[in-house]
Write an enzyme that holds these catalytic residues in place. Structure first.
Site, mmCIF file in Angstrom:
data_model
loop_
_atom_site.group_PDB
_atom_site.id
_atom_site.type_symbol
_atom_site.label_atom_id
_atom_site.label_comp_id
_atom_site.label_asym_id
_atom_site.label_seq_id
_atom_site.Cartn_x
_atom_site.Cartn_y
_atom_site.Cartn_z
ATOM 1 N N TRP A 156 9.400 -21.509 2.119
ATOM 2 C CA TRP A 156 8.713 -22.238 3.192
ATOM 3 C C TRP A 156 7.568 -21.416 3.774
ATOM 4 O O TRP A 156 7.386 -21.353 4.990
ATOM 5 C CB TRP A 156 9.698 -22.669 4.292
ATOM 6 C CG TRP A 156 10.726 -23.630 3.811
ATOM 7 C CD1 TRP A 156 12.062 -23.424 3.668
ATOM 8 C CD2 TRP A 156 10.481 -24.975 3.348
ATOM 9 N NE1 TRP A 156 12.677 -24.545 3.153
ATOM 10 C CE2 TRP A 156 11.726 -25.518 2.949
ATOM 11 C CE3 TRP A 156 9.333 -25.773 3.235
ATOM 12 C CZ2 TRP A 156 11.862 -26.813 2.447
ATOM 13 C CZ3 TRP A 156 9.471 -27.060 2.737
ATOM 14 C CH2 TRP A 156 10.715 -27.564 2.346
ATOM 15 N N GLU A 363 9.559 -21.943 13.163
ATOM 16 C CA GLU A 363 9.268 -20.963 14.219
ATOM 17 C C GLU A 363 10.221 -21.117 15.406
ATOM 18 O O GLU A 363 9.820 -21.051 16.567
ATOM 19 C CB GLU A 363 7.805 -21.037 14.646
ATOM 20 C CG GLU A 363 6.879 -20.671 13.490
ATOM 21 C CD GLU A 363 5.509 -20.258 13.911
ATOM 22 O OE1 GLU A 363 5.369 -19.689 15.013
ATOM 23 O OE2 GLU A 363 4.566 -20.490 13.141
#
Length: 395
Positions: A156, A363
């Protein structure tokens, strides 16, 4: 408190909005449908000085403040999440981390060309078995003479196939758990490096995302960022910058949803009147408006702290959590307002909804940020001073 933007910031917003309207909007439908990442757009952003907007001029950047970076991300995501993501990763996660942690020689070699947009930077933390649980990463780095030998895999990773430089996190001492993680500046040209794009994503299809592989890759000893064992601290401080840009981008997505929905409300009529006249539609419009302004206040508050050189992990976490949730809800409501047409790519809101899910996850998931905020309030979490702080803006 001063809530006014400077003349320079107003001009910046107009310039980025014009760029989005002319360079991204006419093409994004096709790029999204084909899963095409347009590298020429990055070059054009570099020509405008937007790939290093908050990096000091002495290091090749435009020398603007951190809230100017937020403006850039907000306006870019109004066009599409893919290009905000590119700036988030290149500038927020990589270049700002070099500004904060790199030696002078490392800044000269890597930060300056990145700030100019001559080279592209990316960030390699996540692994197949290590996302929120950073200490679970499996990539290792073993010192062998003048080099570290890296073995492992990342997944990712945005800009996996186009970035020139990567910040890669690996264990130099697994016995120390997260205190044994170190960070390395890696070049694509190093022998043993390879990358592979991920296909079949729900959203951000116009972005380049995928895997990195390190097979006995030798990294020069001088490319260690910080000291051995600093990797976890570096990663967390990098996320303070990355999350800030993600939150700012979420404001842009809310704005895009609002603009598209208002336009459709005036076009579409049901039961003899514009659908904007129906109160439950107005409720959804009102929620978008409230979400946009609340998110902006959180984002620009975090940016003001960054400008002062004050640690802002708590404030940035709150901004990222709330702005991304508001954006996800705004996209869902935008599709609902468009009805059956919202389920078709004839209108952009279906793309907004697909794109809105990833920022709620990456995140720091909404669950991670929820826990963080509760722990701050309860007194279980306190931020310790860092040996390297992100420099205050010297405007």
């Amino acid at each position: 408190m001063n809530f006014d933007f400077s003349d320079e910031q107003v001009m910046l917003r107009k310039a980025v909005r014009s760029f989005v309207d002319h360079e991204i909007m006419p093409n994004i439908g096709e790029w999204d449908a084909k899963g095409h990442f347009d590298q020429q757009t990055l070059k054009k952003l570099a020509e405008l000085g937007l790939m290093g907007v908050c990096i000091p001029e002495s290091y090749g950047g435009s020398g603007m403040d951190y809230n100017s970076l937020a403006i850039v991300c907000e306006e870019l995501e109004r066009g599409d999440t893919a290009f905000r993501t590119a700036v988030s990763v290149h500038t927020g996660l990589n270049s700002m981390t070099l500004l904060q942690w790199a030696t002078e020689s490392q800044k000269q070699k890597y930060l300056i060309p990145q700030a100019k947009g001559e080279k592209i930077g990316a960030f390699g933390l996540t692994e197949p078995a290590a996302g929120s649980d950073v200490a679970a990463l499996q990539t290792t780095a073993t010192l062998d003479g003048n080099h570290y030998v890296l073995n492992g895999q990342k997944t990712w990773i945005s800009l996996c196939d186009v970035a020139d430089h990567f910040l890669v996190f690996a264990y130099t001492d697994k016995s120390k758990k997260h205190h044994g993680i170190s960070c390395f500046i890696v070049e694509r040209t190093y022998e043993g490096f390879s990358s592979k794009a991920t296909k079949g994503k729900l959203g951000i299809r116009a972005g380049n995302t995928g895997e990195l592989f390190f097979d006995g890759m030798k990294v020069p000893k001088e490319n260690l960022l910080g000291a051995e064992g600093d990797g976890f601290k570096i990663a967390m401080s990098a996320l303070d910058s990355g999350r800030f840009t993600v939150a700012a981008g979420a404001c842009g997505q809310i704005m895009a949803c609002l603009e598209a929905s208002v336009e459709y409300c005036h076009e579409r009529e049901t039961f003899g009147k514009e659908i904007g006249k129906h109160q439950l539609v107005q409720q959804m419009i009102a929620k978008m408006e409230a979400g946009l302004h609340m998110s902006r206040l959180l984002v620009y508050r975090a940016g003001a702290l960054k400008n002062k050189g004050v640690r802002n992990t708590r404030e940035t976490s709150l901004a990222k959590w709330q702005a991304c949730d508001f954006a996800n809800q705004a996209a869902d409501d935008a599709v609902q307002i468009h009805g059956a047409y919202g389920y078709s790519n004839e209108y952009p809101v279906e793309r907004y909804l697909r794109n809105s899910k990833a920022p709620v996850i990456y995140e720091g998931t909404r669950e991670i940020h929820t826990i963080m905020q509760a722990e701050y309030v309860l007194g279980y979490r306190k931020d310790k001073p860092l040996s390297h702080m992100l420099p205050a803006w010297k405007g």
